[in-house]
Structure formats: C-alpha cells, structure tokens
Design an enzyme around this catalytic site. Structure first.
Site, PDB file in Angstrom:
ATOM      1  N   TRP A  22       0.839  -1.188   0.000  1.00  0.00           N
ATOM      2  CA  TRP A  22       0.000   0.000   0.000  1.00  0.00           C
ATOM      3  C   TRP A  22       0.881   1.248   0.000  1.00  0.00           C
ATOM      4  CZ3 TRP A  22      -1.573   2.857   4.852  1.00  0.00           C
ATOM      5  CH2 TRP A  22      -2.492   3.877   4.578  1.00  0.00           C
ATOM      6  N   TYR A  55      -5.261  -0.678  -4.325  1.00  0.00           N
ATOM      7  CA  TYR A  55      -3.977   0.005  -4.231  1.00  0.00           C
ATOM      8  C   TYR A  55      -3.535   0.450  -5.618  1.00  0.00           C
ATOM      9  CZ  TYR A  55      -3.660  -2.045   0.483  1.00  0.00           C
ATOM     10  OH  TYR A  55      -3.892  -2.424   1.786  1.00  0.00           O
ATOM     11  N   SER A 207       0.148  -0.470   9.469  1.00  0.00           N
ATOM     12  CA  SER A 207       0.723   0.717  10.112  1.00  0.00           C
ATOM     13  C   SER A 207       1.267   0.428  11.504  1.00  0.00           C
ATOM     14  CB  SER A 207      -0.294   1.858  10.169  1.00  0.00           C
ATOM     15  OG  SER A 207       0.349   3.087  10.403  1.00  0.00           O
ATOM     16  N   LEU A 209       4.122   0.889  12.521  1.00  0.00           N
ATOM     17  CA  LEU A 209       5.049   1.973  12.866  1.00  0.00           C
ATOM     18  C   LEU A 209       4.386   3.343  12.764  1.00  0.00           C
ATOM     19  CD1 LEU A 209       8.315   0.702  11.102  1.00  0.00           C
ATOM     20  CD2 LEU A 209       7.677   0.517  13.521  1.00  0.00           C
ATOM     21  N   LYS A 217      12.184   9.114  13.405  1.00  0.00           N
ATOM     22  CA  LYS A 217      12.880  10.040  12.498  1.00  0.00           C
ATOM     23  C   LYS A 217      12.202  11.401  12.389  1.00  0.00           C
ATOM     24  CE  LYS A 217      10.702   8.311   8.219  1.00  0.00           C
ATOM     25  NZ  LYS A 217      10.971   7.621   6.928  1.00  0.00           N
ATOM     26  N   ARG A 229       7.491   9.877   3.990  1.00  0.00           N
ATOM     27  CA  ARG A 229       6.075   9.680   3.676  1.00  0.00           C
ATOM     28  C   ARG A 229       5.279  10.960   3.907  1.00  0.00           C
ATOM     29  NH1 ARG A 229       3.329   4.141   5.049  1.00  0.00           N
ATOM     30  NH2 ARG A 229       4.616   3.722   3.231  1.00  0.00           N
ATOM     31  N   GLY A 286       6.100  -1.870   4.811  1.00  0.00           N
ATOM     32  CA  GLY A 286       6.414  -1.501   3.436  1.00  0.00           C
ATOM     33  C   GLY A 286       7.832  -0.957   3.384  1.00  0.00           C
ATOM     34  N   GLN A 292      15.979  -0.749   3.509  1.00  0.00           N
ATOM     35  CA  GLN A 292      15.150  -0.478   4.676  1.00  0.00           C
ATOM     36  C   GLN A 292      14.706  -1.767   5.368  1.00  0.00           C
ATOM     37  OE1 GLN A 292      12.112   1.890   2.749  1.00  0.00           O
ATOM     38  NE2 GLN A 292      12.934   3.795   3.583  1.00  0.00           N
TER      39      GLN A 292
END
Length: 337
Positions: A22, A55, A207, A209, A217, A229, A286, A292
């Site tokens: 997504w 998506y 989600s 995080l 961050k 983002r 994601g 990452q």
C-alpha cells in the site's frame, strides 16, 4: 530470518513480518525499485505478501505479480482484498456483493498471475449488502479453490462474531482481521482482540510503525525529512498527518533510550511491541528501498521483557489512542461513490 505464526485457528502459517505494498508500488516507488524491494524481502525470509485491488487502482497488484513471477508458488503466502471502488468505478465496482466479490477475485488473480490467493479479505464491512450474501460468495470462492482462507479488514467485534458464525455454518474459516494497530493506535485492544481470541481469529496489522512516526525520524518542532512519507502528496502525507503533532513526536523520542538499552532501533522496538501481542499473527511493513528491510526484519523473534514493555507503554500513554469507539468509524455507512 523471519519467524512464522499460525493464522487464526488454522494450520496456515505466515511470516510475522509481512510485506505490504500500500502507498508504495505503482505510487511512491518506480516499478524497478518496487521489484527489487520484493526480491530483498524474499532474500530476508519474508514469504507473505499483502496487497489489494484498490492500491493504485489495481496497478499495485500488477507490480507485485511481476515481482513474484518465477517464484515457487507453494513457497509464498499471497493476500489481497476486495471492497473499495476500482476500475471504471461503476455501481457494481465496489462493495461486497456477490457480483463484485467474484469480479474482484478474478481480476486479482489475473493481475497477480496466480491460480489462487492464500488469503482473500473483505477490505471493509459493507452495510449495503446482506452479510449472508457476502459470506456465501466467499465460501463459494474457497470451494472453487480460488482462495484458501478468508479474512476481513477493520471489522468491529460484533461484525467479526456475525461473520465467523456464518462462515462456520458454511464450513469455511474466517481466520483473520486486518486492523490498524501500533503502540500509538491501540483501539482494537478493548473489544476486537478479546473477541478474536475467543473465535480463533488473528490480527494482521497495518501501520505498526504509525506510518513511520515510530521510527523516531520525525522530530518535534522540526521540518519533516525530505523524501519521507509525510512529503508524499499522493496519499502518504494525509495518512500520517494525525501523528505529526509535537506532543506525539516528543513522546516517541522517549523510546530512544529504551531502544538503546534493549540493543534495538526505535523501529525494531516498535515492531517488537506489536508482535508482543499474541493475537497478532503478522505486522505489515512496506519499504521504498530494499535496504530499509534489513533493519525491519531484525524485529522478528525479539522478546521484550516486561519492564521494557511497561516503559514503552508509560512513555506513550499520554498520546496513545485507545478508545474502542474508533473501530466503529472505519467502514463507510454507505458505499463510497
């Protein structure tokens, strides 16, 4: 490598870190980079992949299918969803009617390039379609071998109970719910999780995080990082906005010494917190760049001591959202136009 967990009261296992596309594939990330990231996930032991027809208006499924092409099908767990308006967005191109569900599964299979999906999920609850019609359509898809298991997303405790009962009567398993859940968004804990435990339903959480806020961050009083983002006007900026307040960001910064003491990054600590809940089968992550994922997967298998868990809860208690009433606002009362 990534650990596995059973999905609901079934014999089906999924990787507890599951890759979701997504807001990335066919949107934030160019296709070559998206494919490279999926291949990195596979290299790191992630074998479960979550997508949805909505998506990027079906394009994300195409990219995921291309990225997984050539992989042994039996070694993958592929999830997709149906509900939101897609394609030409006509009167039957949305919702959970029998017609849209069957059109949806056939379209998803074609775009993903597979004969079946492991998990087919109702992306929201459809108040305009009788639940019996929806569950019967899912049961027929399972019997036809086009999906192996059935799940839902963002259903309330009452909706889960009703759907589970109908599925049981029809001889199929409702094994999962896909809600938002993180150390900052805990609305499922009061009603959804206890009901799910009783019924043998797992959570596949999105989600975990908080759209990246729980990486630490984003700093209070500072501009958002370039390329993050929060700068994505295609959708990412809108979804993260509610967490970008100074009180939330200041609370998240209190996790840094806790993570340091545990030998983890803030992101790993936050993912481990989510996976600490035994009703969570998988956390969806994601990535916009392959590297990452190197950090992310290290959260798999981490066991948090009780005092560490308590310290996280104390740090975020003033800003964490816990009101279970939020679970009643996620599905539109009428189908979106």
């Amino acid at each position: 490598m990534v650990n596995y967990r059973y999905l609901g009261n079934s014999g089906f296992k999924v990787s507890e870190i599951t890759y979701g596309n997504w807001l990335t594939h066919a949107s934030q990330v160019e296709n070559d980079a998206a494919i490279a990231t999926v291949h990195k996930a596979l290299d790191l032991g992630i074998t479960s992949f979550d997508t949805a027809d909505v998506y990027a208006n079906t394009a994300a499924e195409v990219v995921l299918g291309e990225a997984l092409k050539g992989q042994p099908r039996e070694q993958l767990e592929i999830f997709t969803k149906v509900y939101w308006p897609i394609g030409r967005k006509g009167p039957n191109d949305q919702g959970l009617s029998r017609k849209h569900i069957f059109d949806g599964i056939h379209g998803s299979l074609r775009r993903l390039g597979v004969d079946y999906v492991d998990l087919y999920q109702a992306h929201r609850y459809d108040y305009e379609t009788p639940l019996e019609e929806t569950i019967q359509a899912f049961a027929d898809i399972v019997r036809q071998g086009k999906a192996l298991y059935i799940g839902v997303s963002e259903w309330t405790a009452e909706q889960l109970r009703a759907g589970h009962a109908l599925a049981k009567d029809l001889g199929i398993q409702l094994v999962s719910n896909q809600p938002q859940y993180s150390a900052l968004w805990r609305v499922i804990e009061d009603k959804v999780v206890p009901t799910s435990k009783e019924l043998g339903i797992s959570q596949i959480v999105w989600s975990p995080l908080a759209q990246g806020v729980l990486t630490g961050k984003y700093l209070p009083g500072q501009p958002v990082p370039a390329g993050s983002r929060a700068t994505d006007e295609a959708g990412g900026a809108r979804t993260i906005a509610r967490f970008l307040t100074d009180d939330v960001l200041a609370a998240v910064q209190k996790l840094k010494p806790i993570a340091d003491e545990a030998g983890l990054t803030v992101a790993q600590l936050s993912l481990a917190w989510v996976l600490h809940n035994p009703n969570v089968a998988a956390a969806l992550v994601g990535a916009s760049r392959p590297e990452q994922l190197d950090d992310t997967v290290k959260a798999s298998g981490v066991v948090l001591d009780a005092d560490v868990k308590a310290a996280i809860d104390e740090a975020l208690a003033p800003v964490a959202i816990t009101d279970p009433e939020h679970t009643y606002t996620t599905s539109p009362q009428t189908r979106p136009a």
